[in-house]
Every structure is written in C-alpha cells, then in structure tokens.
Design an enzyme around this catalytic site. Structure first.
Site, PDB file in Angstrom:
ATOM      1  N   ASP A 284      -1.361 -47.557  16.499  1.00 12.34           N
ATOM      2  CA  ASP A 284      -0.217 -48.426  16.237  1.00 12.34           C
ATOM      3  C   ASP A 284       1.055 -47.617  16.026  1.00 12.34           C
ATOM      4  OD1 ASP A 284      -1.907 -50.721  16.140  1.00 12.34           O
ATOM      5  OD2 ASP A 284      -2.441 -50.205  14.072  1.00 12.34           O
TER       6      ASP A 284
ATOM      7  N   ASP B 238      -0.639 -50.737  21.474  1.00 16.38           N
ATOM      8  CA  ASP B 238      -1.336 -51.441  20.399  1.00 16.38           C
ATOM      9  C   ASP B 238      -0.299 -52.145  19.532  1.00 16.38           C
ATOM     10  OD1 ASP B 238      -3.424 -52.367  18.882  1.00 16.38           O
ATOM     11  OD2 ASP B 238      -4.320 -50.417  18.533  1.00 16.38           O
TER      12      ASP B 238
ATOM     13  N   ASP C 287       0.764 -52.950  11.804  1.00 18.05           N
ATOM     14  CA  ASP C 287      -0.514 -53.586  11.504  1.00 18.05           C
ATOM     15  C   ASP C 287      -1.010 -53.195  10.119  1.00 18.05           C
ATOM     16  OD1 ASP C 287      -0.410 -54.692  14.006  1.00 18.05           O
ATOM     17  OD2 ASP C 287      -2.261 -53.782  14.745  1.00 18.05           O
TER      18      ASP C 287
ATOM     19  N   ARG D 228       1.471 -62.707  17.442  1.00 19.78           N
ATOM     20  CA  ARG D 228       1.334 -61.974  16.178  1.00 19.78           C
ATOM     21  C   ARG D 228       2.704 -61.665  15.566  1.00 19.78           C
ATOM     22  NH1 ARG D 228      -3.485 -57.621  17.743  1.00 19.78           N
ATOM     23  NH2 ARG D 228      -4.979 -59.178  18.463  1.00 19.78           N
TER      24      ARG D 228
END
EC number: 4.2.2.2
Length: 321
Positions: A134, A163, A167, A220
């Site tokens: 990430d 990615d 996160d 997301r």
C-alpha cells in the site's frame, strides 16, 4: 495489502460533543509538534516525534534509516524520492513531515506495523505497485495521524496493478486521516481486510476521516469492516462507490458532499451508518440504520453546502515547514 475487494482546522475543537455547530474554524496548525485530533487524540493522544531529534532527508537510503527506530524523532523530507521498493517500515514515536509540495515518495510506500504514536504529514505518496504494498499501510498499530497527504496512482491500469492508498488492518486503532487529497485510484482506503477477521478486529479499527477531498475513485472511500468510523467535512467527486459499511461496522457520516457517485453510502453484510446533513448528489443512502450518533471527542462541522469551498484547494500537500 492486497485483497479481493489553508482553511479547515487540523485541530478542530472546543465544541460540545453532542451538538457540533456548522461553522468554519480556521485553526490550522503548521508546527512540527502539533498534536492530532479525532480518534487519534484519544488513548493518550498522538504526538509523533515531538521533543525528539530532528533531521532532514532527501534520498531513499537516508529516509529509510531515519524513520526506522522507535526513538522520538521528527524527519523532514526535502524534495522527491523515487524508488521501486517494498514499504518502508516506520518506527514508533515518529513524525514524517514533507517540507513542501515537492516532498513526494514515488514507487514505495510506508508501513506502520506493530507501532504506536506516528504522524505522517504534508507528504505525497504515489504510484506504488501492488507488489510493493500500500501507499500507506497501518497494521497492528495504534495512535496514527495521517494529515495533509496527497496519495494517488492512476486508473489507466487494471484494479490490481496498484494496491490500497491508505489501508488500516489487523486491529489498527485510534487513527485519524485528515485534510488529505485521495485521488485517481481504484480501491482507495480499506478498514478491515477480511470478512473472516472479526475476532481480531472487533472492538478496534476506530478511525476518523475528516476534511478530505476524494476524487476519481472507483471504490473504498472508505470501506469499513467491524470497526467504528466517523466521516465528516469531506468532498467526494466522481467516486463511484463511496462509503461502504460492512460486517457490523458502525459509521457516523456528517457534513459531506458527493458529486458523480453511484453509491454514496451503502451497506454490505450488515454494516450500519447514521447520516446527518449530507448532500448525496442524486445518489442514495442505502445503509442500514446504525446506532453511532456521537463520538468521544470535540469537532466542528462546516455544513454540506460549504464543504467543497472549504476542502478543495486546502486538502492535500498544501503546507510548508
């Protein structure tokens, strides 16, 4: 981690928890020793490297060495650093601060794993390939403040080429993501990585998303499993699937504006939300009614009609140190 799925205040405070007012507090801080707000202000607070050593870096080698220890430290990034590499591990009690808008990490991201008390501020992170992780990953960690960052990739490649941008997984807790420009990406910000990780995540994953500008995102924005989220004072532009609450998550969504979204706020697998003063721009709120009506910290709201002017141009890597 890869899975199938200057106007606004950096320290907005001083208002009653149950009844924040719809006013703009222009209290933005620019010092290296500023403390966090939102969930990152709880559990003892988040001060990063305040009171520790100070260094300035401009190369990949110097950067990785400077941020690794758990000793108190403030690490300034001067200019761009480009390297195709795995995430750089960040130690506890660390402040990473970009000196200005040229401080951009390209090709590698940051990993806060099993650490606490970390601030990442006024930094750009872009085009981190999925094989390298990430852009910013927070795992098994608590008290992390991500503020005034600009995170992006592109949407010219397929959804698995990069990615996540920011996160939070494996019971990460007491995190605030504020004043950020989050853009040009497929799967932006995941909170809770798996439907099967409830035993570890339940009771954790408390996160504040405040004063952020989300643009050209597929999904997301954010997606939350099991945890507790507060999303306020944010502008969502061409975000297809916005706030996704799932697997028992409780989310309070306030004072946001959506433009060009197909699903602004929605549930998957029994996620819940309470929404107040949001302009969904023609999209619908289909989330199940939740119970999170207050949060245990002070904050102020600008109102959904004022969010765009308050956030666009102010969020992102707009500070100078």
């Amino acid at each position: 981690m890869k899975f199938v799925a200057t106007l606004i205040a950096c320290g907005l405070s001083g208002l009653a928890l149950a009844a924040p007012t719809a006013t703009v507090d222009s209290l933005e801080k620019r010092g290296p020793n500023d403390a966090a707000f939102g969930y990152a202000s709880l559990n003892g607070g988040t001060t990063g490297g305040a009171g520790g050593t100070t260094t300035t870096v401009s190369s990949y080698a110097a950067f990785t060495a400077a941020v690794s220890s758990d000793a108190k430290k403030v690490v300034y990034v001067s200019g761009p650093i480009k390297q195709s590499a795995k995430q750089v591990k960040v130690g506890s009690n660390t402040s990473i601060i970009g000196k200005d808008s040229t401080a951009v990490l390209e090709g590698f991201g940051l990993l806060v794993k099993e650490k606490s008390n970390v601030i990442i501020r006024n930094l750009g992170v872009k085009k981190v390939l999925a094989e390298n992780g990430d852009a910013i990953g927070i795992q098994y960690s608590n008290n992390v403040w991500v503020d005034h960052v600009d995170v992006s990739s592109d949407r010219d490649h397929d959804k698995d080429y990069y990615d996540g941008l920011i996160d939070l997984t494996h019971a990460a807790d007491y995190v605030t993501i504020s004043n950020c420009y989050i853009h040009d990406h497929w799967k932006a910000s995941l909170v809770g990585h798996s439907d099967n990780n409830g035993d570890e995540d339940t009771g954790h994953l408390r996160v504040t998303y405040a004063n952020n500008y989300w643009s050209n995102i597929n999904s997301r924005a954010p997606s939350l499993r099991f945890g507790t989220g507060h999303v306020y004072n944010s502008y969502f532009e061409n975000v297809s699937d916005g706030i996704n609450t799932r697997d028992g998550a409780q989310v309070l969504v306030e004072s946001n504006q959506f433009v060009g979204s197909s699903k602004a706020l929605y549930s998957t697998d029994a996620g819940y939300a309470v929404e107040k003063d949001n302009d969904f721009g023609g999209a619908k709120n289909t989330a199940l009614k939740g119970t999170l009506t207050t949060v245990p910290y002070s904050y102020s709201l600008v109102g959904s009609s004022k969010v765009k002017s308050a956030v666009v141009g102010q969020a992102g890597q707009t500070l100078k140190f």
